[in-house]
Design an enzyme around this catalytic site. Structure first.
Site, PDB file in Angstrom:
ATOM      1  N   CYS A 134       0.816  -1.217   0.130  1.00  0.00           N
ATOM      2  CA  CYS A 134      -0.089  -0.030  -0.021  1.00  0.00           C
ATOM      3  C   CYS A 134       0.914   1.273  -0.049  1.00  0.00           C
ATOM      4  CB  CYS A 134      -0.916  -0.017   1.358  1.00  0.00           C
ATOM      5  SG  CYS A 134      -1.863   1.350   1.303  1.00  0.00           S
ATOM      6  N   CYS A 137      -0.348   4.019   2.185  1.00  0.00           N
ATOM      7  CA  CYS A 137      -0.217   3.912   3.671  1.00  0.00           C
ATOM      8  C   CYS A 137       1.148   4.305   4.063  1.00  0.00           C
ATOM      9  CB  CYS A 137      -0.560   2.529   4.125  1.00  0.00           C
ATOM     10  SG  CYS A 137      -2.041   1.766   3.389  1.00  0.00           S
ATOM     11  N   ASP A 138       2.011   3.784   3.128  1.00  0.00           N
ATOM     12  CA  ASP A 138       3.508   3.363   3.593  1.00  0.00           C
ATOM     13  C   ASP A 138       4.503   4.534   2.725  1.00  0.00           C
ATOM     14  OD1 ASP A 138       2.929   1.706   5.446  1.00  0.00           O
ATOM     15  OD2 ASP A 138       2.978   0.170   4.087  1.00  0.00           O
TER      16      ASP A 138
END
Length: 309
Positions: A134, A137-138
């Site tokens: 992701c 997300c990261d």
């Protein structure tokens, strides 16, 4: 046979948010955690984009907070796996761990989706240490660093262009000699100067040390190997919704995601509601899943009150 008013299957942000709302509406919900208690977020170290955590929060810690909040209002959280369901009549008959059967007046399905990985031992080793599924997300953790994205579809191109705004260099590792993405996405990738597309390359090995990922070993169609130096590698080869037990009973789309009535959590079976990644091929974010868990609980409450009169 045990009778349950509101049964929630799955324990990610969608399941626990549904449980919080259902408990407060006096639906006495029972939640089965499934194979991964806490869902996908328990494999994430730092979550920085969930509102209310200004310093960021550890994935398992956030899921524990949600679980305790649901329990505080009376949710019966149980470990166990729902192995089959019969949705042909109400109350629905649900089997736990292949043996025990229970009856449920209503069902909230929040079984999530699982990111597809390459299946390399080195990938497993560095999960959460440079291997991610992701970018939203990261990606932030790799600012001004070099990273790679694996995949050739829309998701891969989207992740690559997103990462290109943060990272110094993005390698897009594509198995085929072409991109499967839409024309617009292909053009965006080709027009982004810091994305380098490596066609006809496979990831043979992910390299790293105790600090995390340091590189990747790629193999082209002729079997020649190349090494790239990267700090992170993002898998964008698709997600697999966890809907096997609902096949043939709930209406699913071509990818296996549960279809819902637009603007609601209602599925093709009255009394069954879906929330989170199991019905969301587009966003797959914890905050979106949590919001859809709230919607499912409210839809479920309205359904139960309309059928109890």
């Amino acid at each position: 046979m045990e009778k349950i008013k509101c049964l929630i299957i799955g324990s990610g942000p969608a399941g626990f948010t549904a449980a919080i709302y259902a408990s407060r509406a006096n639906l006495a919900p029972v939640l089965y955690e499934g194979i991964t208690p806490g869902g996908q977020l328990t494999t994430t170290t730092e979550i920085e984009n969930f509102p209310g955590y200004p310093e960021g929060v550890d994935g398992p810690k956030m899921m524990d907070d949600l679980r305790r909040q649901a329990q505080r209002f009376g949710t019966d959280v149980r470990s166990g796996m729902i192995t089959s369901v019969d949705l042909s009549h109400r109350p629905f008959v649900v089997t736990v761990n292949g043996e025990q059967q229970i009856e449920a007046e209503s069902l909230i399905v929040s079984t999530g989706a699982t990111a597809k990985y390459l299946g390399l031992p080195s990938e497993e080793k560095f999960k959460g240490m440079g291997v991610s599924a992701c970018a939203t997300c990261d990606g932030f953790f790799y600012r001004k660093k070099d990273v790679a994205v694996v995949g050739g579809g829309d998701t891969a191109c989207e992740e690559a262009t997103y990462l290109a705004t943060l990272c110094r260099q993005v390698y897009l590792i594509v198995r085929k000699p072409y991109l499967r993405a839409s024309k617009a996405m292909q053009e965006r990738v080709m027009n982004t100067p810091n994305i380098k597309v490596l066609f006809e390359h496979n990831t043979a090995e992910i390299l790293g040390d105790e600090s995390g990922v340091t590189g990747a070993l790629l193999r082209n169609g002729q079997g020649e190997q190349t090494k790239i130096d990267i700090a992170g590698i993002f898998m964008a080869i698709g997600h697999h919704p966890n809907t096997e037990i609902f096949a043939g009973q709930l209406e699913l789309d071509g990818e296996g995601y549960i279809k819902t009535v637009p603007g609601t959590s209602k599925t093709s079976v009255e009394g069954v509601f879906a929330a989170g990644d199991v019905k969301d091929p587009s966003y797959r974010q914890a905050i979106v899943a949590a919001g859809s868990g709230c919607i499912a609980a409210m839809d479920c409450e309205r359904f139960l009150s309309s059928t109890s009169h």
